[in-house]
Design an enzyme around this catalytic site. Structure first.
Site, mmCIF file in Angstrom:
data_model
loop_
_atom_site.group_PDB
_atom_site.id
_atom_site.type_symbol
_atom_site.label_atom_id
_atom_site.label_comp_id
_atom_site.label_asym_id
_atom_site.label_seq_id
_atom_site.Cartn_x
_atom_site.Cartn_y
_atom_site.Cartn_z
ATOM 1 N N GLY A 450 0.729 32.146 107.575
ATOM 2 C CA GLY A 450 0.712 32.187 106.114
ATOM 3 C C GLY A 450 -0.618 31.845 105.464
ATOM 4 N N ARG A 612 -18.133 25.822 103.832
ATOM 5 C CA ARG A 612 -18.214 27.146 103.207
ATOM 6 C C ARG A 612 -16.802 27.730 103.095
ATOM 7 N NH1 ARG A 612 -19.354 32.714 104.250
ATOM 8 N NH2 ARG A 612 -19.287 32.539 106.513
ATOM 9 N N ILE A 613 -16.507 28.261 101.928
ATOM 10 C CA ILE A 613 -15.177 28.846 101.717
ATOM 11 C C ILE A 613 -15.271 30.328 102.040
ATOM 12 C CG2 ILE A 613 -13.298 29.164 100.052
ATOM 13 C CD1 ILE A 613 -14.018 26.193 100.886
ATOM 14 N N THR A 618 -7.523 33.230 99.364
ATOM 15 C CA THR A 618 -6.501 32.671 100.244
ATOM 16 C C THR A 618 -6.705 31.170 100.417
ATOM 17 O OG1 THR A 618 -7.806 33.378 102.156
ATOM 18 C CG2 THR A 618 -5.976 34.783 101.513
ATOM 19 N N LYS A 685 -14.855 24.479 107.293
ATOM 20 C CA LYS A 685 -13.960 23.446 107.804
ATOM 21 C C LYS A 685 -12.530 23.827 107.400
ATOM 22 C CE LYS A 685 -16.170 19.788 106.004
ATOM 23 N NZ LYS A 685 -16.743 18.415 105.840
ATOM 24 N N GLU A 689 -4.196 22.114 105.784
ATOM 25 C CA GLU A 689 -3.312 20.992 105.500
ATOM 26 C C GLU A 689 -3.827 20.034 104.425
ATOM 27 O OE1 GLU A 689 -1.359 20.187 109.803
ATOM 28 O OE2 GLU A 689 -3.392 20.938 109.733
HETATM 29 MO MO1 MOS Z 1 0.534 22.164 111.613
HETATM 30 S S1 MOS Z 1 1.925 20.609 111.528
HETATM 31 O O1 MOS Z 1 -0.654 21.654 112.719
HETATM 32 O O2 MOS Z 1 1.451 23.475 112.026
#
Ligand code: MOS
Length: 723
Positions: A450, A612-613, A618, A685, A689
């Site tokens: 995703g 860098r993006i 996304t 980077k 999460e």
């Molecule tokens: Mo994530 S919890 O490393 O899918």
């Protein structure tokens, strides 16, 4: 660049594991245990088998042979212990574990047959309550620096509190499912929901004794996973087992209720003690954490060490203990460990700031660190995140006193917190094929659950080769493609992105070599560093008119394809010498209705420093999604355990609350400039999460600022606020 997979997803053309259409397909439906612990004393499948169209019902008694050695059931993500083995024996280890698989010509028949399977159990007492089982906690890990006890005792400012976080479940929209299909020559192709086709391929190979080449695992589209697809789940084993036994294609898709039966974010308790000098500079951090695991595996998360990453205090003492319960083994769920631990640390920092009369942002700045455990960061633009997000949010207009910002019936609260997540990079391979029509295919085994990994790969190839995004095709989610690491831990851009970059670099060198030797190419004799790839051409950097179309370079050289595959390795000396993290600053506004205790998150401003993006659209979308998770973690998400039954009760979308559109108001995500030149060649980077980390603390701190009431037990539901 728009998401490359968006048209296929929104038109329904994208096939997920449970959609693949195969002639002669059989359907398997799982029967779940009604008790939490004990043994199956009798299991009767005769009524199910009597239904016309029902092919087989597998139980621990009637299944084909499976290996006895539990090491065969291990996988790359398995914690210490003995992995769960579906239908292995009569033992019941947790409520709703699979006890049978009914296979029939249609899904409806299989479901009906599953309902006719009768089981009797010899029950044993179960334990599912973290608080009641704390006495059984055993030490997992610890960390110590200096003498934190005396530093804490001497500290001018002290804060001590206990923070709690409920069981949570992942809730991907796509149910876990597997379609196992026999191909000619005794080969099997397995379409399954996974974050790592290689991990699932090896699992199938090891459990069923296939040759590696005879198993192909595909996960071209994955409808969310959030950690729930890191390990092979039981539907995979069951589908392959039935397909192998029956020599027919078989599909097994779990029900929404069964999505609660193979792992969760563990319930946890964290005790924090912060000691600081009179200016708020941390002198000691003590962090004791407890989280749940199963009886058969010791699942642990990274709770410890985040205070060093954020503030590097001169002394610390951390202890982490596991509490075994009669539940399925927990598993990583979006920013595992970090989301939870940083919530506790950042809520505790807010409490320390309030007690000391120091502005919460100012307290962070006084404790700002340029190193973690003695290592400098590869890059860290967190200061810029704080400053720019505070400015956009209007933080300077905050009045510090709780309950001081009212508007009509609403108590308004402003809170902030820091987010941080490790920026990992792992070895990855990728292949780039350029054909003489100017089209490129980029391929890698990685799954895209995703975040937009395919789009990221496209963007890197398009930029490196100077071709339009529409000319780049991406192939992924297939164990036959060049090996990628698991899609997890937010490391795909740095790992796979680097491999794509390096493969494109080799393609560029080939093109350059061909063009340099052409007298009329416009770049004849030029050095590689003096040319650019732009608008489908290779040209002189100082004079773009001097150049040649890539397709002409290839055609005139008689080269139909340029095909490069590379393995890209992280530089180990970087991780030895540096710490590498993505950072964020999150500012939240809540409005609390004083009479009803309802909390609305009306505004969030989040600044992220992620190097860098590569793919801005996304990337932003990914962080937005993470922030919505943070809203859920702060206010909504909790799986309730009925301790009498030992079973999760609210196992459906109606009663397990996640934020809906009405809960999500104004979220402003932006990226600050950050130059990352050590971690990887693309300067990126991970961003997968970071959005969830810090968000729950910012909201919890805002709720305190609004109400003057500190709720330390997530989620902050209305009865806790008005109770
Ligand atoms: Mo994530 S919890 O490393 O899918």
């Amino acid at each position: 660049m728009n998401r490359v997979d968006a048209p296929a997803k929104v038109t329904g053309a994208a096939p997920y594991a449970g959609d693949v259409s195969v002639p002669g397909l059989l359907y398997g439906v799982v029967v779940s245990s009604a008790v939490a612990k004990g043994r199956i004393t009798r299991i009767d499948t005769s009524r199910a088998l009597a239904v016309p169209g029902v092919i087989r019902v597998y139980t621990h008694e009637s299944r084909p042979e499976l290996p006895d050695d539990d090491r065969c059931y291990g996988d790359d993500q398995a914690p210490d212990g003995s992995p769960f083995r579906p239908l292995f024996d009569a033992r019941i280890r947790y409520s709703a574990q699979p006890i049978a698989l009914a296979v029939a010509d249609t899904f409806e028949l299989a479901r009906y047959a599953a309902s006719l399977v009768e089981a009797e159990y010899e029950r044993e007492p179960h334990a599912t309550d973290l608080d009641a089982q704390l006495g059984e906690a055993f030490a997992r890990s610890s960390k110590k620096k200096g003498d934190a006890h005396s530093a804490y005792a001497r500290a001018a400012l002290r804060h001590e509190a206990e923070y709690r976080h409920a069981f949570e479940h992942h809730h991907p929209m796509e149910l876990h499912g597997t379609t196992a299909v026999w191909e000619s020559g005794g080969r099997i192709t397995v379409y399954t929901k996974t974050q790592d086709v290689m991990n699932d391929r090896d699992y199938v190979k090891n459990v069923f004794g296939f040759n590696e080449d005879d198993v192909r695992v595909m996960a071209e589209y994955v409808g969310g996973a959030f950690g729930s697809g890191l390990r092979p789940e039981y539907q995979l084993l069951l589908a392959v087992m039935a397909a192998k036994d029956l020599n027919r294609p078989v599909r097994v898709v779990l029900t929404r209720q069964q999505m609660f039966t193979f792992g969760h974010r563990p319930h946890n308790i964290q005790r924090l003690r912060l000691g600081a000098d009179a200016n708020g500079r941390l002198q000691a951090v003590m962090h004791d954490a407890f989280s749940t695991t199963s009886r058969y595996e010791q699942y642990s998360e990274g709770y410890l060490g985040w205070s060093s990453t954020l503030y590097d205090p001169p002394s610390l003492k951390h202890e982490y203990k596991l509490v075994p319960l009669d539940c399925a083994t927990p598993m990583p769920m979006r920013a595992p460990g970090g989301a939870t631990a940083v919530y506790a640390i950042e809520a505790a920092m807010d409490e320390l700031a309030c007690a000391a009369g120091i502005d919460p942002l100012e307290l962070r700045l006084r404790n700002y660190t340029q190193q973690k455990d003695g290592k400098p960061f590869t890059s860290k633009a967190l200061r810029e995140c704080y400053a720019q997000a505070a400015e956009r949010f209007g933080w300077s207009r905050r009045t510090p006193q709780p309950r001081s910002m009212q508007e009509g019936h609403d108590l308004i609260g402003w809170g902030m917190a820091t987010g941080v997540w490790e920026a990992w990079r792992d070895a990855a391979s990728a292949r780039v094929v350029l054909t003489d029509d100017g089209r490129v295919e980029v391929s890698c085994s990685v799954t895209d659950i995703g975040p937009g990994s395919g789009t990221m790969m496209s963007a890197i190839a398009a930029a490196a080769l100077g071709l339009p995004g529409a000319h780049i095709a991406v192939k992924l989610g297939d164990s036959r493609l060049p090996r990628a690491p698991v899609q997890g831990g937010s490391m795909t851009a740095a790992s796979v992105g680097s491999a794509v970059h390096d493969a494109c670099d080799k393609v560029r060198r080939r093109l350059y070599g061909l063009a340099r030797d052409m007298a009329d190419s416009g770049i004849a004799g030029a050095k590689l560093e003096d040319v650019v790839f732009k608008n489908g051409r290779i040209a002189l950097a100082r004079d773009a008119a001097q150049g040649i179309d890539l397709v002409d370079v290839m055609r005139r050289s008689g080269v139909a394809t340029i095909d490069e595959e590379v393995e890209s390795q992280p530089d180990k000396s970087v991780s030895r010498r540096y710490a590498s993290y993505t950072h964020s600053a999150v500012f939240a506004e809540v409005r609390v209705d004083e009479d009803f205790g309802t909390v609305r998150v009306t505004r969030i401003v989040a600044a992220v420093a992620g190097g860098r993006i590569v793919s801005p659209k996304t990337a932003r979308s990914q962080v937005l999604g993470g922030i919505v998770w943070g809203i859920g973690m702060a206010l909504h998400e909790e799986t309730f355990m009925d301790h009498t039954l030992g079973r999760f009760m609210n196992h459906n979308y109606a009663e397990y609350h996640v934020p809906v559109n009405a809960d999500v108001r104004d979220i402003d995500v932006f990226f600050v400039d950050e130059r990352e030149d050590k971690l990887d060649p693309i300067g990126a980077k991970g961003l997968g999460e970071i959005g969830v980390v810090g968000t729950a603390a910012a909201i919890a701190n805002a709720v305190y600022h609004a109400t003057g009431k500190r709720v330390r037990d997530l989620p902050i539901t209305l009865e806790k606020l008005i109770g």
